[in-house]
Design an enzyme around this catalytic site. Structure first.
Site, PDB file in Angstrom:
ATOM      1  N   GLY A 241       9.545  -0.751 -17.069  1.00  0.00           N
ATOM      2  CA  GLY A 241      10.436  -0.597 -15.932  1.00  0.00           C
ATOM      3  C   GLY A 241      11.788  -0.072 -16.363  1.00  0.00           C
TER       4      GLY A 241
ATOM      5  N   GLU B 298       8.981  -1.183 -22.450  1.00  0.00           N
ATOM      6  CA  GLU B 298       8.890   0.262 -22.273  1.00  0.00           C
ATOM      7  C   GLU B 298       9.818   0.613 -21.114  1.00  0.00           C
ATOM      8  OE1 GLU B 298       5.465   3.654 -22.128  1.00  0.00           O
ATOM      9  OE2 GLU B 298       5.194   1.925 -20.816  1.00  0.00           O
TER      10      GLU B 298
END
Length: 490
Positions: free
Chosen positions: A228, A250
């Protein structure tokens, strides 16, 4: 899509309502009409899911099965998912505006990744014997209960990939899909259930930020896998750091595609356009900055503008549509503010940046190209997460490397050169987790590490599988040398 489930999956059962009675209307980004009414999980649903995953890990069969046995269940689920790719594509068109061609392709990529990973770890050795002061073994074991938090820009594929890697490793999972687009993810739960996954091994509850914070903070969770935005990712990282909990983040990107003086501009333009306009630019690894020598700038700008001008925007359910709307009205407003900011900063708007006149309904935005961009501009430094490309010029390769690295992010990059060796030499100068030579790629079968504000750790490939495993030391017996030392002491 009225026959699609819209609830939760907890301890092997589908739940069609929240105990609080809370619901949310999901608005189609293309029509601005309600397409789903979904329950929103509260603390009771989340806690039940965590408890189920905890029991399934501590006492259930899943972590104690062989990797081959777990792979057989996941492969059976992949076979079932294949039959639902069309449904999933149309659900994603409704819930987040992705064209059906894109939704179908991303689902197929996720299934292929799972199959490839199952094949790659089928012969995995869980025990390694060594000798030293002691004879000992390193045994690889499932890490624990995983909180998998997926993004709203690709919920179906992300849920499959996160869940499958964790499950194959022997972990149990609590998945939280985004409250903006939770419906397609339930298709994965259905496939796992039909494939014979033991109850509690995979659970899915949808909710907002407060639910996500409760999930990450829970003492029942051993590992967090979050995809996100960077701001929320840093909050997740802080919580995990305070608890010394393993985490994979990530996050965002502002990736550069660098055309070296001998690079083919047309190839670079096609690759950058494929990344920055794909999914209406709502992709963290997009190549949003195109770096070119000054004498190649005009060709690069003209090429990007030509592609932007012929892309087909429209109904995401239509096969001919190449770009759908942005996922939410709020997000389109945000991207439009960046377009206005770019103009204010002195960049030249070449094309796009407007709401298409022939699409009065829906959260559409024309693909956009800027030139005359300085890397110090916010346009070049901040993640826009929309179909906005910036062309930046440089004088020599040293400057190109400096500009490419002058970013808070380090997720992805590409280098274009007629000489692959030259491109690889340049790529080694880039501070980023992945580099593609002469193309744009999202290779989910391979490991991709995340550095700087783009995150921590790796969730894909064999290395991503290892992230979900615990390497445990078993001391067995003293070696001959250790025995002699013991005699001297006594």
């Amino acid at each position: 899509m009225t026959d699609t489930r819209t609830g939760f999956f907890i301890d092997g059962h589908f739940v069609d309502h929240a105990s609080t009675g809370a619901t949310a209307e999901l608005i189609s980004p293309a029509t601005e009409e309600v397409v789903f009414e979904v329950p929103v999980a509260g603390a009771p649903e989340l806690d039940a899911a965590i408890d189920a995953a905890r029991r399934a890990f501590d006492d259930g069969p899943w972590p104690r099965m062989s990797v081959k046995e777990r792979g057989e269940v996941l492969l059976a689920a992949c076979d079932l998912i294949e039959g639902e790719l069309e449904t999933a594509a149309h659900v994603q068109a409704d819930e987040m505006g992705a064209p059906v061609s894109l939704g179908r392709m991303s689902g197929r990529s996720a299934v292929d990744m799972v199959r490839e990973l199952c094949a790659n770890v089928a012969g995995y050795s869980e025990v390694e014997s060594r000798s030293g002061a002691w004879d000992y073994e390193i045994r690889s074991e499932p890490y624990g209960v995983v909180a998998a938090i997926s993004p709203w820009n690709g919920p179906f594929a992300a849920t499959i990939m996160k869940g499958a890697v964790a499950l194959l490793a022997g972990c149990t999972v609590v998945d939280k899909p985004p409250v903006e687009s939770p419906v397609s993810s339930l298709l994965f739960a259905e496939a796992l259930s039909a494939a014979g996954l033991p109850a509690g091994a995979f659970n899915l509850v949808a909710g907002g930020g407060e639910l996500g914070e409760r999930l990450v903070s829970s003492s029942g969770i051993d590992l967090v896998s979050f995809t996100g935005g960077t701001a929320v990712g840093k909050q997740v990282g802080r919580i995990c750091g305070e608890q010394l909990k393993r985490v994979v983040l990530e996050l965002g990107g502002k990736s550069a595609g660098v055309v070296l003086p001998d690079g083919d501009v047309a190839t670079a333009v096609r690759a950058v356009a494929a990344g920055v306009f794909y999914n209406s630019g709502q992709v963290c690894s997009s190549l949003t900055r195109l770096l070119v020598p000054r004498d190649l700038a005009d060709a690069a700008v003209a090429g990007l503008a030509e592609i932007a001008g012929r892309l087909r925007l429209g109904d995401p359910h239509e096969e001919t549509t190449q770009l759908g709307p942005l996922a939410t009205s709020r997000h389109r407003d945000r991207v439009e503010r960046y377009v206005a900011l770019g103009v204010e900063e002195g960049a030249q708007l070449v094309c796009g940046g407007n709401r298409p006149a022939d699409l009065p309904r829906g959260w559409f935005l024309e693909p956009t190209v800027f030139t005359g961009v300085s890397n110090s501009m916010r346009l070049a430094q901040e993640e826009i997460f929309g179909p906005v490309a910036s062309v930046i010029t440089y004088t020599d390769e040293a400057e190109a490397a400096a500009v490419a690295n002058d970013s808070p992010y380090g997720l992805n990059a590409a280098v274009f050169s007629a000489d692959e060796g030259r491109a690889l030499d340049f790529a080694r100068r880039l501070r980023t987790g992945a580099v593609t030579i002469n193309d744009f790629a999202q290779n989910f079968s391979a490991p991709r590490w995340h550095i700087k504000d783009s995150g921590i750790g790796v969730r894909t490939g064999r290395e991503g599988y290892e992230t979900h495993r615990l390497a445990k030391l078993y001391n067995l017996r003293p070696s001959a040398r250790a025995a002699r030392n013991a005699e001297i002491v006594t």
